[in-house]
Design a protein around this motif. Structure first.
Motif, PDB file in Angstrom:
ATOM      1  N   ASP A  77       0.826  -1.227   0.000  1.00  0.00           N
ATOM      2  CA  ASP A  77       0.000   0.000   0.000  1.00  0.00           C
ATOM      3  C   ASP A  77       0.852   1.266   0.000  1.00  0.00           C
ATOM      4  OD1 ASP A  77      -2.340  -1.383   0.047  1.00  0.00           O
ATOM      5  OD2 ASP A  77      -2.610  -1.280   2.225  1.00  0.00           O
ATOM      6  N   ILE A  78       1.813   1.326  -0.887  1.00  0.00           N
ATOM      7  CA  ILE A  78       2.753   2.459  -0.891  1.00  0.00           C
ATOM      8  C   ILE A  78       2.019   3.733  -1.331  1.00  0.00           C
ATOM      9  CG2 ILE A  78       4.902   3.343  -1.912  1.00  0.00           C
ATOM     10  CD1 ILE A  78       5.627   0.313  -2.352  1.00  0.00           C
ATOM     11  N   PRO A  79       1.958   4.758  -0.463  1.00  0.00           N
ATOM     12  CA  PRO A  79       1.223   5.965  -0.834  1.00  0.00           C
ATOM     13  C   PRO A  79       2.002   6.811  -1.852  1.00  0.00           C
ATOM     14  CG  PRO A  79       2.196   6.249   1.332  1.00  0.00           C
ATOM     15  CD  PRO A  79       2.528   4.849   0.883  1.00  0.00           C
ATOM     16  N   GLN A  80       1.260   7.639  -2.560  1.00  0.00           N
ATOM     17  CA  GLN A  80       1.839   8.515  -3.576  1.00  0.00           C
ATOM     18  C   GLN A  80       2.980   9.365  -2.993  1.00  0.00           C
ATOM     19  OE1 GLN A  80       0.763   7.826  -6.552  1.00  0.00           O
ATOM     20  NE2 GLN A  80       2.337   9.205  -7.378  1.00  0.00           N
ATOM     21  N   VAL A  81       2.778   9.835  -1.753  1.00  0.00           N
ATOM     22  CA  VAL A  81       3.786  10.713  -1.156  1.00  0.00           C
ATOM     23  C   VAL A  81       5.135  10.000  -1.001  1.00  0.00           C
ATOM     24  CG1 VAL A  81       2.872  10.241   1.157  1.00  0.00           C
ATOM     25  CG2 VAL A  81       4.325  12.210   0.822  1.00  0.00           C
ATOM     26  N   ALA A  82       5.105   8.692  -0.776  1.00  0.00           N
ATOM     27  CA  ALA A  82       6.358   7.938  -0.649  1.00  0.00           C
ATOM     28  C   ALA A  82       7.105   7.956  -1.983  1.00  0.00           C
ATOM     29  CB  ALA A  82       6.075   6.505  -0.217  1.00  0.00           C
ATOM     30  N   LEU A  94      17.224   9.054   3.614  1.00  0.00           N
ATOM     31  CA  LEU A  94      15.844   9.098   4.098  1.00  0.00           C
ATOM     32  C   LEU A  94      15.346   7.661   4.247  1.00  0.00           C
ATOM     33  CD1 LEU A  94      13.198  10.745   4.660  1.00  0.00           C
ATOM     34  CD2 LEU A  94      12.624  10.364   2.248  1.00  0.00           C
ATOM     35  N   ALA A  95      14.835   7.324   5.442  1.00  0.00           N
ATOM     36  CA  ALA A  95      14.211   6.014   5.673  1.00  0.00           C
ATOM     37  C   ALA A  95      12.706   6.245   5.779  1.00  0.00           C
ATOM     38  CB  ALA A  95      14.756   5.381   6.949  1.00  0.00           C
ATOM     39  N   MET A  96      11.925   5.503   5.010  1.00  0.00           N
ATOM     40  CA  MET A  96      10.477   5.700   5.001  1.00  0.00           C
ATOM     41  C   MET A  96       9.772   4.522   5.648  1.00  0.00           C
ATOM     42  SD  MET A  96       9.657   7.538   1.413  1.00  0.00           S
ATOM     43  CE  MET A  96      10.378   6.496   0.173  1.00  0.00           C
ATOM     44  N   THR A 114       4.821  -2.434  10.349  1.00  0.00           N
ATOM     45  CA  THR A 114       5.428  -1.502   9.392  1.00  0.00           C
ATOM     46  C   THR A 114       6.901  -1.830   9.212  1.00  0.00           C
ATOM     47  OG1 THR A 114       5.874   0.000  11.229  1.00  0.00           O
ATOM     48  CG2 THR A 114       3.861   0.412   9.954  1.00  0.00           C
ATOM     49  N   VAL A 115       7.469  -1.293   8.126  1.00  0.00           N
ATOM     50  CA  VAL A 115       8.896  -1.514   7.875  1.00  0.00           C
ATOM     51  C   VAL A 115       9.524  -0.188   7.436  1.00  0.00           C
ATOM     52  CG1 VAL A 115       8.467  -2.271   5.466  1.00  0.00           C
ATOM     53  CG2 VAL A 115      10.596  -2.919   6.617  1.00  0.00           C
ATOM     54  N   ALA A 116      10.722   0.083   7.940  1.00  0.00           N
ATOM     55  CA  ALA A 116      11.490   1.256   7.491  1.00  0.00           C
ATOM     56  C   ALA A 116      12.350   0.831   6.311  1.00  0.00           C
ATOM     57  CB  ALA A 116      12.367   1.772   8.625  1.00  0.00           C
ATOM     58  N   ASP A 182       7.687   8.685   9.005  1.00  0.00           N
ATOM     59  CA  ASP A 182       6.558   7.750   9.048  1.00  0.00           C
ATOM     60  C   ASP A 182       5.507   8.164   8.023  1.00  0.00           C
ATOM     61  OD1 ASP A 182       4.571   5.996   9.618  1.00  0.00           O
ATOM     62  OD2 ASP A 182       4.206   6.690  11.672  1.00  0.00           O
ATOM     63  N   LEU A 183       5.319   7.331   7.003  1.00  0.00           N
ATOM     64  CA  LEU A 183       4.326   7.606   5.966  1.00  0.00           C
ATOM     65  C   LEU A 183       3.158   6.641   6.073  1.00  0.00           C
ATOM     66  CD1 LEU A 183       6.858   8.119   3.081  1.00  0.00           C
ATOM     67  CD2 LEU A 183       5.848   9.825   4.562  1.00  0.00           C
ATOM     68  N   SER A 184       3.115   5.888   7.189  1.00  0.00           N
ATOM     69  CA  SER A 184       2.063   4.881   7.319  1.00  0.00           C
ATOM     70  C   SER A 184       0.781   5.497   7.868  1.00  0.00           C
ATOM     71  CB  SER A 184       2.539   3.733   8.216  1.00  0.00           C
ATOM     72  OG  SER A 184       2.666   4.173   9.555  1.00  0.00           O
ATOM     73  N   SER A 185       0.823   6.767   8.302  1.00  0.00           N
ATOM     74  CA  SER A 185      -0.405   7.445   8.701  1.00  0.00           C
ATOM     75  C   SER A 185      -0.279   8.910   8.301  1.00  0.00           C
ATOM     76  CB  SER A 185      -0.658   7.301  10.201  1.00  0.00           C
ATOM     77  OG  SER A 185       0.384   7.904  10.930  1.00  0.00           O
TER      78      SER A 185
END
Ligand code: TXA
Ligand code: MG
Length: 341
Positions: A77-82, A94-96, A114-116, A182-185
């Motif tokens: 579920d990789i968001p567009q912002v990532a 950068l770690a996402m 989640t995973v970085a 953190d891009l998971s929320s």
């Protein structure tokens, strides 16, 4: 590199990759700090990382990939912002944090869903990951709680005997760790400040925030542990440069009286203020170039230990841009002993 070196380099990468494929541990250079690498998809191999560092198993590891397509192998579920951030900052520091795929074992993520993920820019790091053919889980390559290792000698001092190989690529060019985002929320948050600043991230995604203590969502599990601490006690002084110097000179005098060996972590602009003080004075670089301070920070903390000082009196920095990340490390190194003067 001449041809012999190229041959040795290739052979060293092959040897290191063989060790990781066989379930072993290799310390390798990245652009930020040295990483302690193992097969990110192998629970047994990952357990060895925690054992070698003395790290708590609930503190998740960053998974390093060598190319963009590998992101899909580990994250869901990789968001567009990532993707936008990857376009702007990868390869780089950068770690996402994203939702993890099942293939990533819970050992790697400290039990989290989640995973970085990070795609490093250091050529040796990427050549190693590509040669292994699977992502590499790697925390900073220091004993847990110590300043991060920014060259092979630091790794050797902390971990020799506990790991299978050190791939020596010279000093890490940045010297401070990646930014963990953190891009998971939503909104996205910085969990650990690093080389990429809030200002950099907001240029790509204006809603970016920095974690603050009142946020009910969890922070990085790792942030609750002591960090970056040399053997010496650290006190950080912030305020106007003259006040900081005066407070450090006074504190150094008091420590001298009780027989403590004192170190002063100064900068190029202030080092001369401490000429009359009986202390080991080390400059971390010029305040005008915070990149230099970040590059020298961990090395200088370790140098004070080498000289056997009991207490390090450190000048603070303006907590903005990269200075915010430098201060985060210094304040943690001090166990939150930061004084406003
Ligand atoms: O520059 C770096 O990031 C270096 C190089 C080797 O890549 N690595 C590094 O790893 O600094 P480490 O383990 O020392 O710090 C990673 C931080 C820890 O605070 C950990 O708790 C956090 O990232 N982290 C990792 N996975 C996470 C997750 N799924 N959720 C929240 N925080 C996570
Ligand atoms: Mg670390």
């Amino acid at each position: 590199m001449d041809r012999t070196d190229q041959k040795n380099y290739t052979a060293a990468i092959r040897e290191a990759a063989g060790i990781i494929k066989g379930g072993g541990l290799v310390s390798f250079p990245t652009e930020t700090v040295y990483g302690l690498g193992a097969n990110a998809l192998g629970p047994e191999a990952v357990r060895k990382i925690f054992a070698a560092k003395g790290r708590s198993p609930d503190n998740p590891l960053i998974v390093h990939i060598a190319s963009m397509p590998e992101l899909d192998d580990v994250a869901d579920d990789i968001p567009q912002v990532a993707l936008k951030l990857a376009g702007a900052f990868w390869p780089g520091p950068l770690a996402m944090i994203l939702l993890k795929k099942d293939i990533v074992p819970h050992e790697t993520t400290g039990g989290l869903g989640t995973v970085a993920v990070r795609l490093p820019s250091h050529e040796t790091a990427r050549a190693l990951i590509a040669e292994v053919g699977v992502p590499i889980a790697a925390p900073s390559s220091n004993a847990s709680g110590k300043p991060s290792a920014t060259d092979a000698a630091h790794v050797e001092a902390d971990l020799s005997g506990a790991i299978d190989m050190i791939l020596d690529g010279g000093p890490s060019p940045i010297g401070i760790e990646s930014t963990v985002a953190d891009l998971s929320s939503f909104p996205p948050r910085i969990l650990r400040p690093g080389f990429i600043t809030l200002e950099d991230l907001r240029k790509i995604e204006p809603s970016f925030e920095v974690f603050d203590g009142r946020d009910p969502r969890p922070r990085s599990p790792g942030m609750k542990y002591t960090h970056y601490s040399p053997a010496a006690r650290v006190i950080v002084f912030s305020g106007e440069p003259e006040n900081v110097a005066a407070a450090i000179i006074k504190t150094a005098g008091e420590n001298e009286k009780i027989g403590k060996k004192t170190g002063v972590m100064a900068c190029d602009e202030t080092a001369r203020y401490y000429g009359g003080v009986r202390a080991r004075v080390i400059s971390a670089g010029s305040r005008e170039r915070v990149n230099d301070i970040a590059f020298n920070l961990f090395r200088v903390l370790r140098e004070f230990d080498f000289y056997g000082v009991d207490i390090i009196l450190a000048e603070g920095y303006a907590a903005e841009g990269l200075g915010f990340s430098v201060m985060d490390r210094l304040v943690r190194a001090s166990g939150e002993a930061a004084l406003k003067v």
